[in-house]
Write a protein that holds these residues in place. Structure first.
Motif, PDB file in Angstrom:
ATOM      1  N   GLN A   1       0.822  -1.209   0.000  1.00 56.78           N
ATOM      2  CA  GLN A   1       0.000   0.000   0.000  1.00 56.78           C
ATOM      3  C   GLN A   1       0.856   1.259   0.000  1.00 56.78           C
ATOM      4  O   GLN A   1       0.423   2.302  -0.488  1.00 56.78           O
ATOM      5  CB  GLN A   1      -0.944  -0.015   1.198  1.00 56.78           C
ATOM      6  CG  GLN A   1      -2.037  -1.079   1.069  1.00 56.78           C
ATOM      7  CD  GLN A   1      -3.015  -1.038   2.222  1.00 56.78           C
ATOM      8  OE1 GLN A   1      -2.687  -0.565   3.304  1.00 56.78           O
ATOM      9  NE2 GLN A   1      -4.213  -1.546   1.989  1.00 56.78           N
TER      10      GLN A   1
ATOM     11  N   PRO B   1      -8.394  -1.777   2.272  1.00 55.75           N
ATOM     12  CA  PRO B   1      -7.500  -0.611   2.409  1.00 55.75           C
ATOM     13  C   PRO B   1      -6.994  -0.377   3.826  1.00 55.75           C
ATOM     14  O   PRO B   1      -5.971   0.264   4.029  1.00 55.75           O
ATOM     15  CB  PRO B   1      -8.379   0.548   1.932  1.00 55.75           C
ATOM     16  CG  PRO B   1      -9.327  -0.066   0.973  1.00 55.75           C
ATOM     17  CD  PRO B   1      -9.632  -1.415   1.546  1.00 55.75           C
TER      18      PRO B   1
ATOM     19  N   LYS C   1      -3.722   2.830  -1.003  1.00 64.44           N
ATOM     20  CA  LYS C   1      -4.593   2.040  -0.122  1.00 64.44           C
ATOM     21  C   LYS C   1      -5.755   1.490  -0.936  1.00 64.44           C
ATOM     22  O   LYS C   1      -6.827   2.079  -1.015  1.00 64.44           O
ATOM     23  CB  LYS C   1      -5.081   2.888   1.051  1.00 64.44           C
ATOM     24  CG  LYS C   1      -3.956   3.284   2.006  1.00 64.44           C
ATOM     25  CD  LYS C   1      -4.481   3.979   3.244  1.00 64.44           C
ATOM     26  CE  LYS C   1      -3.352   4.336   4.201  1.00 64.44           C
ATOM     27  NZ  LYS C   1      -2.647   3.159   4.695  1.00 64.44           N
TER      28      LYS C   1
END
Length: 894
Positions: free
Chosen positions: A64, A87, A69
């Motif tokens: 990420q 996320p 994300k």
């Protein structure tokens, strides 16, 4: 990303691209995700894999950090689902309802000692140079995350085939400082009606002068998506972000950061946040100079350390002596490392074909070769025309769009996405048409040398710069065709489909002709660009030129619309459906309004001119009826205007606006005063002013056809097109009439065409004929006139059938079943009235008897038994009633 501190520790590499599965069952779709990693192993270095759930958990924060994300796949299935990460970095399940949210990234682990990330140190000392490449902030090379020349942050780097670079820079979060005094602006938020003259969002973005630059502007949707999904996103998760959007009616969209960077078209005054962007270009020469500098001048860092070093044996050689010395000493050393130029975040995918195509630009435009770079900066993929005046098809290069890959858009936005490209500073880029998409497909599959004109057999080896980069079937659909767009082709499977609501990719092309230079004239504009037109050309408004009249400045062109013109009226429409004249007029009026062109139904003269264009060498008899053997072979540009089948078209002329005329295209015959209920196809025509530049060759009519250009072809005073019974035309017993009843009687008058029909109402329930009596009285018939109280005489079926008509029905089980009649007596239109004198026979006197006398009238209806056993009529006091409608034939009555 380095995991350990030494060169023997494991490092992890993350794939530059990812794969998103649009739909399907998760476990089945997992094969495509794993195939993505396998393809990287085949085409780059071995060892790429999709992480299992444990590996994904351990590295999700690293992924990420690089990829943003997002939701990410793992390779671990569970029942009918697959594990992933959301996320927030927590475990999540990939289900059928959210499969399009998850991204598949591939990982590869390696040891730096055996596969070093940077070149080994060198002890070569290079004299310093005073010419140092510019930094990113000074207009030099940049990578994503650098501070750009305007003081913002670089969020996208695109490399072109010629070696130049283009950077997109986003302003910092506090770019606005103190907002200027304006009722539209509050803390960089703008309330504005998109498309109005007071467009505050555009004005505010373009007023920014970060870094002293004046080219700041509002981003488009693709650029705002890149900013929103970048790892160093600094956008607010509150209000939507303003972006321009060519596919939106208002030209604006707002992007929600909180809703996974989704964009929605703005439809009116609303609030949004403004974040300006700008484009910065670095030429190929500047980039190459920086590369050359770092090759010749590696960056040197010096550190002084005291170490004990065991030197290897040193050997010197000469013609007379050889000596070896091994020593151990404590020394102070100066270490030198070489720093290479930082890589850009995008890398142009290599293109492989069956032959090595040159990439040099074409210098001699009269003799360009397939594979050379054209004037628009694209690749020449086809060559036609003559040696003196060749014609070329040029395709936009990989990464032509601001997003670095071909944009994925819906059908309505495809044409504008292609035409907005300005490669080489040219504005004639467009979508490929039907035949050109085959050549683009062969280019994408590296099979330009194939002899067939069509794209070869299905392959999964398409160039990675096409589609989503995976080469998987169904992942490389490309839009093509003329407006309205709905045709698309998948290069991997060579599958074609039509879907106006799906999303597909766009790769622009342009067709250009080399015109020999001249010192006396300039190259004339083509018809489609506003120049001189001839029969068969495509006009600037998208019609096919079929005729023209007048001369000089008073000349006008006549053009016909494409076959699929009704998609401008209804996106679901296809082909040329038959409609009534009123419906067709309404459709054509809407088409004219939406295209801002004077389209209308054709006259017989205009439709006959179109017939002359499509029919090969027609001849005309004394009655001007046409005789021909075949239809014209059309070019790719003319194909969307094809007329085929046994189609008739509605006609309309100034003097016949309330008449019903049609043109039968296969025979070239016009018919007049046809049935008003008839349905024919429509093809709008328009007349456009002549634009000068010379008089093209006029339309010519075949020899022996004197007068046929304007003469009326077979004309009738009554319809020549049969109208059915339901339209008020000719009927037979058992047909359904215009009132949706059943024809049970036909009566012909003394003159031809004088026909009267009896149409009986059809029952819609089992108690349809019952007399309205008290509750529980059963289903009974009434007296001869009792039906008045139950059915009324103000409807359509308000007459009695004749005895003969009832007897005909009684003898037909089929007619009785359709009508739903009971096996009982039904009143006919025949009745008898009787008068009876009555009085009090017990009167006391003759005077009393006279006073009691009265005449009573009674009506007995003549009925017919529907049981079929005895159809002889009988006078009855009660029976059932079924009403009929009696009407005259209106069309096709002879």
């Amino acid at each position: 990303m380095k995991v350990g501190a030494t060169t023997t520790d494991e490092s992890i590499e993350i794939s530059r691209d990812w794969i998103t599965i649009g739909s399907g069952k998760p476990v089945e779709s997992l094969t495509s995700v794993i195939a993505f990693a396998d393809n990287l192993s085949r085409t780059t270095k071995p060892g790429w894999f999709i992480p299992d759930i444990d590996k994904l958990r351990a590295n999700v924060s690293l992924i990420q950090q690089i990829k943003g994300k997002e939701y990410f796949w793992s390779s671990t299935p569970i029942s009918q689902f697959v594990w992933g990460a959301n996320p927030g970095g927590r475990d999540d399940v990939v289900m059928e309802t959210n499969i399009g949210w998850f991204r598949g990234v591939a990982l590869r682990t390696f040891v730096e000692q055996s596969e070093p990330c940077t070149p080994p140190p060198t002890t070569t000392t290079v004299a310093p140079t005073t010419t140092v490449p510019l930094t990113c902030a000074s207009g030099g090379l940049c990578v994503v995350g650098d501070t750009g020349p305007g003081g913002g942050r670089i969020f996208s780097v695109n490399s072109a085939n010629d070696g130049s670079l283009t950077y997109l820079e986003v302003a910092p979060a506090d770019w606005a400082g103190t907002p200027p005094p304006s009722s539209l602006v509050s803390q960089t938020k703008v309330i504005v009606a998109p498309g109005s003259s007071g467009d505050g969002a555009n004005a505010l973005a373009s007023s920014y002068r970060g870094g002293g630059k004046s080219d700041w502007r509002l981003p488009d949707v693709a650029e705002m998506t890149l900013v929103c999904r970048s790892a160093n996103n600094t956008l607010s998760a509150g209000a939507g972000m303003w972006a321009t959007d060519a596919s939106s009616r208002t030209g604006k969209s707002t992007m929600s950061v909180a809703s996974r960077c989704s964009a929605a078209a703005a439809g009116g005054p609303q609030e949004g946040v403004v974040r300006p962007v700008r484009t910065n270009a670095v030429s190929a020469a500047v980039r190459q100079a920086a590369v050359d500098y770092y090759v010749a001048n590696p960056t040197t860092t010096t550190s002084t350390t005291t170490t004990t070093t065991t030197l290897p044996p040193t050997t010197t050689s000469s013609s007379t002596t050889t000596s070896s010395t091994t020593t151990t000493s404590t020394t102070t050393t100066t270490s030198t490392t070489t720093t290479t130029i930082r890589p850009t975040t995008t890398t142009a995918a290599p293109t492989t074909t069956t032959t090595t195509l040159p990439v040099a630009p074409c210098v001699n435009l009269q003799n360009c070769q397939i594979g050379q770079r054209g004037p628009g900066g694209g690749i020449i993929i086809d060559k036609s025309g003559s040696t003196a005046v060749p014609e070329y098809l040029e395709i936009a290069p990989a990464g032509w769009d601001k997003g670095g890959r071909d944009p994925l858009v819906v059908a309505s936005a495809a044409a504008s996405a292609a035409s907005s490209y300005r490669g080489g500073g040219l504005s004639d880029w467009r979508l490929p048409v039907a035949g050109e998409i085959e050549i683009v497909c062969k280019f994408a599959t590296r099979q330009l040398s194939a002899a067939s004109s069509a794209c070869p057999e299905p392959t999964e080896k398409i160039d990675p710069s096409f589609g989503d980069g995976t080469g998987a079937r169904g992942a490389s659909f490309y839009w093509h065709g003329s407006q309205p767009i709905r045709d698309r082709m998948d290069f991997a499977s060579v599958r074609r489909s039509q879907d106006a609501d799906a999303s597909s990719y766009v790769r622009p092309v342009r067709k250009w002709v080399y015109a020999p230079p001249t010192t006396t004239t300039t190259i004339p504009l083509s018809c489609v660009r506003g120049g001189v037109c001839k029969i068969g050309d495509i006009s600037p408004t998208g019609g096919l030129i079929v005729d023209f009249s007048g001369s000089g400045s008073s000349m006008t062109y006549t053009e016909m619309a494409a076959k699929e013109w009704r998609r401008f009226v209804d996106p679901r429409a296809s082909g040329e459906p038959a409609l009534t004249l009123a419906e067709m007029k309404s459709n054509v009026a809407t088409f004219a309004q939406r295209t801002a062109s004077p389209w209308r139904l054709p006259t017989d003269r205009q439709m006959r001119a179109a017939f002359l264009f499509f029919a090969n060498s027609p001849t005309f008899g004394p009655d001007c009826a046409a005789n021909f053997s075949s239809w014209r072979a059309l070019t790719l540009e003319q194909e969307p205007y094809r007329v085929g089948g046994g189609i008739s078209y509605w006609l309309e002329a100034d003097g016949r606006v309330n008449r019903f005329d049609n043109f039968h295209f296969p025979s070239g015959a016009a018919y007049y005063d046809v049935g008003s209920e008839s349905k024919f196809s429509g093809r709008p025509f328009a007349e456009r002013p002549y634009r000068g530049g010379g008089n093209p060759a006029p339309a010519t009519w075949p020899n022996g056809s004197t007068g046929c250009a304007t003469r009326t072809i077979p004309t009738t005073t009554t319809t020549t097109v049969l109208v059915g019974c339901s339209g008020g035309g000719r009927c037979n017993i058992g047909d359904i009439g215009p009132s949706r009843g059943l024809i049970i009687g036909i009566k012909r008058g003394p003159t031809p065409g004088d026909v009267t029909y009896t149409e009986m109402q059809i029952a819609n329930n089992s108690t349809f004929d019952c007399q309205k009596t008290g509750l529980g009285s059963g289903c009974l018939g009434g007296g001869y006139d009792d039906f008045v109280s139950t059915r009324g005489l103000n409807g359509v079926f308000d007459d009695y059938p004749t005895v003969a008509e009832l007897q005909l029905v009684a003898r037909s089980a089929t007619l009785k079943r359709i009508l739903g009649l009971k096996n009982s007596w039904y009143f006919s239109s025949t009745y008898r009235k009787t008068a009876m004198l009555t009085g009090d026979v017990n009167a006391d006197s003759l005077a009393d008897l006279g006073r009691s006398l009265e005449i009573n009238d009674s009506t007995l209806g003549v009925a017919v038994d529907m049981s079929g056993y005895n159809s002889a009529p009988r006078e009855v006091t009660t029976a059932f009633f079924r009403g009929v409608n009696i009407w005259k034939c209106r069309f096709s009555c002879r």
